[in-house]
Design an enzyme around this catalytic site. Sequence first.
Site, PDB file in Angstrom:
ATOM      1  N   LEU A  12       0.841  -1.192   0.000  1.00  0.00           N
ATOM      2  CA  LEU A  12       0.000   0.000   0.000  1.00  0.00           C
ATOM      3  C   LEU A  12       0.877   1.244   0.000  1.00  0.00           C
ATOM      4  O   LEU A  12       1.563   1.539   0.977  1.00  0.00           O
ATOM      5  CB  LEU A  12      -0.927   0.000   1.217  1.00  0.00           C
ATOM      6  CG  LEU A  12      -1.765  -1.271   1.414  1.00  0.00           C
ATOM      7  CD1 LEU A  12      -2.708  -1.106   2.598  1.00  0.00           C
ATOM      8  CD2 LEU A  12      -2.544  -1.610   0.144  1.00  0.00           C
ATOM      9  N   ARG A  19       2.517  14.864   6.548  1.00  0.00           N
ATOM     10  CA  ARG A  19       3.345  15.219   7.705  1.00  0.00           C
ATOM     11  C   ARG A  19       4.834  15.247   7.377  1.00  0.00           C
ATOM     12  O   ARG A  19       5.631  15.752   8.165  1.00  0.00           O
ATOM     13  CB  ARG A  19       3.074  14.239   8.850  1.00  0.00           C
ATOM     14  CG  ARG A  19       1.775  14.542   9.603  1.00  0.00           C
ATOM     15  CD  ARG A  19       1.523  13.544  10.708  1.00  0.00           C
ATOM     16  NE  ARG A  19       1.022  12.276  10.184  1.00  0.00           N
ATOM     17  CZ  ARG A  19       0.789  11.195  10.930  1.00  0.00           C
ATOM     18  NH1 ARG A  19       1.055  11.235  12.239  1.00  0.00           N
ATOM     19  NH2 ARG A  19       0.326  10.085  10.382  1.00  0.00           N
ATOM     20  N   ASN A 235       6.254   8.704   9.246  1.00  0.00           N
ATOM     21  CA  ASN A 235       5.277   9.755   8.978  1.00  0.00           C
ATOM     22  C   ASN A 235       5.883  11.156   8.930  1.00  0.00           C
ATOM     23  O   ASN A 235       5.241  12.086   8.444  1.00  0.00           O
ATOM     24  CB  ASN A 235       4.167   9.729  10.030  1.00  0.00           C
ATOM     25  CG  ASN A 235       3.325   8.467   9.937  1.00  0.00           C
ATOM     26  OD1 ASN A 235       2.726   8.194   8.908  1.00  0.00           O
ATOM     27  ND2 ASN A 235       3.303   7.680  11.003  1.00  0.00           N
ATOM     28  N   TYR A 373      44.951  16.835 -12.701  1.00  0.00           N
ATOM     29  CA  TYR A 373      43.629  16.501 -13.216  1.00  0.00           C
ATOM     30  C   TYR A 373      43.794  15.633 -14.460  1.00  0.00           C
ATOM     31  O   TYR A 373      44.486  16.016 -15.412  1.00  0.00           O
ATOM     32  CB  TYR A 373      42.838  17.757 -13.593  1.00  0.00           C
ATOM     33  CG  TYR A 373      41.575  17.432 -14.350  1.00  0.00           C
ATOM     34  CD1 TYR A 373      40.492  16.828 -13.706  1.00  0.00           C
ATOM     35  CD2 TYR A 373      41.472  17.691 -15.713  1.00  0.00           C
ATOM     36  CE1 TYR A 373      39.337  16.511 -14.397  1.00  0.00           C
ATOM     37  CE2 TYR A 373      40.311  17.373 -16.418  1.00  0.00           C
ATOM     38  CZ  TYR A 373      39.253  16.777 -15.752  1.00  0.00           C
ATOM     39  OH  TYR A 373      38.116  16.444 -16.436  1.00  0.00           O
ATOM     40  N   ALA A 430      59.642  19.244 -17.796  1.00  0.00           N
ATOM     41  CA  ALA A 430      58.790  20.005 -16.885  1.00  0.00           C
ATOM     42  C   ALA A 430      58.343  21.301 -17.549  1.00  0.00           C
ATOM     43  O   ALA A 430      59.084  21.930 -18.304  1.00  0.00           O
ATOM     44  CB  ALA A 430      59.539  20.302 -15.596  1.00  0.00           C
TER      45      ALA A 430
END
Length: 481
Positions: A12, A19, A235, A373, A430
């Site tokens: 159900l 509430r 509830n 990244y 580098a």
Amino acid sequence: MSATSPAAVVVLAAGEGTRMKSKTPKVLHEISGRSLVGHVVAAARELDPQHLVVVVGHASEQVTAHLNAGDAVRTAFQAEQNGTGHAVRMGLEELGGNVEGTVIVVCGDTPLLSGETLGALAATHAADANAVTVLSADVPDSTGYGRIVRDSATGAVTEIVEHKDATDEQRAIREINSGVFAFDGRLLGDALGKVRTDNSQGEEYLTDVLSILREAGHRVGASVAGDHREILGINNRLQLAQARRLLNERLLERAMLAGVTVVDPASTLIDATVTYERDAVVHPGTQLLGTTHLAEDSEVGPNSRIENTVVGAGARVDNSVTLSAEIGAGALVGPYAYLRPGTRLGAKAKAGTYVEMKNATIGEGTKVPHLSYVGDATIGDHTNIGAASVFVNYDGVAKHHTTIGSHCRTGSDNMFVAPVTVGDGVYTAAGSVITKDVPAGSLAVARGQQRNIEGWVARKRPGSAAAQAAQASSQETDGQS
């Protein structure tokens, strides 16, 4: 199906749940990796019922879409919420009317209800040959609940008395009604047609079926839940949080009994859908979410969020966030790394401190140690990516891919401007900005030549602290010559 598998389970889930004070339907609020109704459906499926139907009403399209997002669930529509009896009738009509065999009715807002308890209810119902079997519970404080009144000789349930209607003697009873029932399907269908609406709410109450069948001479029994907390309905937000804590404790207990070390259960969250192997270790402040799997001897945390991630055997995740990632056996992640969806970290690879990865495949033994990244990339085996490197994957319109081979050594502060391919065994200097493909075995240098302009500070920044320091240094050097 087993001998005690029910013919049908009716869930159900048609109510609004005002509430909760939320735009989200109550049954779709989530705890421990599933919606409230999702937990109930999962418990019901443990019984292997012939039919499973969820009765929907308020926000039916939203609830139905949610239920069908995974394995499809059959639904019945209750256009007007005219009571629990009416809802069950809608569920049975979806199944073609009367159902032969046991029909279990559960509420869609009881996420703590376990398949084991529902199985015990079905078994008791069959063994006692009841027309109706109520799932009951012995609670410390029964105030406000409907009391189960039994025949002292047979143990049969004679009535369910609401608190406001109970005598002092009945109010002392601690066994209460949960609102979960097992019915004889044929008798249920017939009794629902006799339920009246002459009550204060003008609704069809499912509990009226019990008195109808009892008055017809049929037996009504009860099955007592082993843990009264299982029957708790949700509830409001407070009850939602309380249920989350109870369910989390249950799930962590299950994991620990299966051989997982949870260093501090009080600060650890785990979803119902998480799996694990023995000797995995979970440190404090860690969240294990979604379809995460911890392989044997893996170690996660502290202070980590591991979501929909496979953590390989012996891998280590420290103070990091991983989302829809794969971490190979023996790999190291963190501290303070962020693995976004599509990241596949090979065996014994490393995504180190302040490293972010997205849609990246990292080969065995390859290391991205810090401050980098890596997005939309493939990196081969046993390559080292220098500190502060960025895989420049987005041109403002589309994403592009970078490929770096095996056994490469790329310098610090490198930019790899996609699309670009770096061959096996390549070294890069580098500070290089790599915009062109680099053949295997090459050294790539892509930076401007250094030029020193002497006396620039004194001419352009006279009187500054830098100019004064330079002058003092020059005077000191002159004095030493």
